[in-house]
Design a protein around this motif. Sequence first.
Motif, PDB file in Angstrom:
ATOM      1  N   THR A 167       0.825  -1.214   0.000  1.00  0.00           N
ATOM      2  CA  THR A 167       0.000   0.000   0.000  1.00  0.00           C
ATOM      3  C   THR A 167       0.856   1.260   0.000  1.00  0.00           C
ATOM      4  OG1 THR A 167      -0.182   0.295   2.414  1.00  0.00           O
ATOM      5  CG2 THR A 167      -1.703  -1.266   1.372  1.00  0.00           C
ATOM      6  N   ASN A 169       0.106   5.283   0.945  1.00  0.00           N
ATOM      7  CA  ASN A 169      -0.905   6.005   1.710  1.00  0.00           C
ATOM      8  C   ASN A 169      -0.540   7.479   1.826  1.00  0.00           C
ATOM      9  OD1 ASN A 169      -2.104   3.275   3.029  1.00  0.00           O
ATOM     10  ND2 ASN A 169       0.125   3.244   3.145  1.00  0.00           N
ATOM     11  N   ARG A 182      -5.609   5.758   0.354  1.00  0.00           N
ATOM     12  CA  ARG A 182      -4.769   4.566   0.396  1.00  0.00           C
ATOM     13  C   ARG A 182      -4.918   3.821  -0.924  1.00  0.00           C
ATOM     14  NH1 ARG A 182      -3.783   2.775   6.004  1.00  0.00           N
ATOM     15  NH2 ARG A 182      -4.977   4.035   7.486  1.00  0.00           N
TER      16      ARG A 182
END
Length: 328
Positions: A167, A169, A182
Amino acid sequence: MRVRPILLGALCALAFQPTLSVLAADAPAPDPSAPLRGVLTVDGKQIPLPDGEWRLTGRAVFSPPTLDKPGAVTSLSLVRLRDRSVDAAALIQVASPGADPLWGKAPACERTDLPLARVRYASDHDGSCAWVSLVGAAERETLDPAWAQTLGEAARQGWRLPGRWATANFRVTDPRDALQVRYAFDGGVGTGEVPGLVPLTPDSGWVDAAWDQVERGFRNRLDGAATLPNWTATPPTGAAPSEDAEGGGLGRTIWKTITFRGIVTTLDFSTNYAVIGDVAAAAGLSAFAFVIGPFVYIGHELAWERFGGPVVRSVELPGFGADGAGTL
């Protein structure tokens, strides 16, 4: 006799006002059959999406424990499909209309164990930071409610999900609004679990390019056709490191000093000349303040950042799961 119906109608309107304000937001109701591309607009903020077709599969209004007001956060969850597999997801979280936007710095931005964690700027009223993490099987309390809806939709549709996510973010805030985005990607291991294999994560070049887009979108300055590149492709060239990318606030402070000093010097000279009536004397007084003032201002800013606790809060928002640092 007409007073009672009027009062009853007013009470009903007040009772349903939070729901009406949510429905009035420009985020559409979840529709897995409607593809989305490019830029998604949510409550006046533009959210850039990586290349491909996206489907809105979750939408929720909730309040994390650190925010007292009910319904403080509005979240939307999207997925990108490849055949019957979800190879990417996006989770958009915004401050609900009328809610407190002072989320402060994301706690993950201060971690040193993540693949990447950076702060561009942070103060008691605005901020921008980013981090990269790995997320595996998640406990319920670490899931955003919109993402939990997406997991249910994936089960109903028979979509395959990665066993773990990489991820990127981003959080951007100002005194009036707050946004956290995200982006989650299959780290290259698919649904299989390979012992010791660390998923690929978005590199700093992709993060900087996406960060710039998210910040511009937060201020509604994106081209409607703009998209983010797929992070698994060749990293974008020419992506220069952004100001304060390593967490210092000095670059931003210097630019604030220059603009502030220009305005103040103009006012000083005008005032001095109006009182004294002599151009040379007014210029001399203004020049002294022009030379000394910036050092005092920079010293004040750095001392405030060092000792003043510039970020009022550090609000944790649920996401795809707990942010991890290495092999999951």
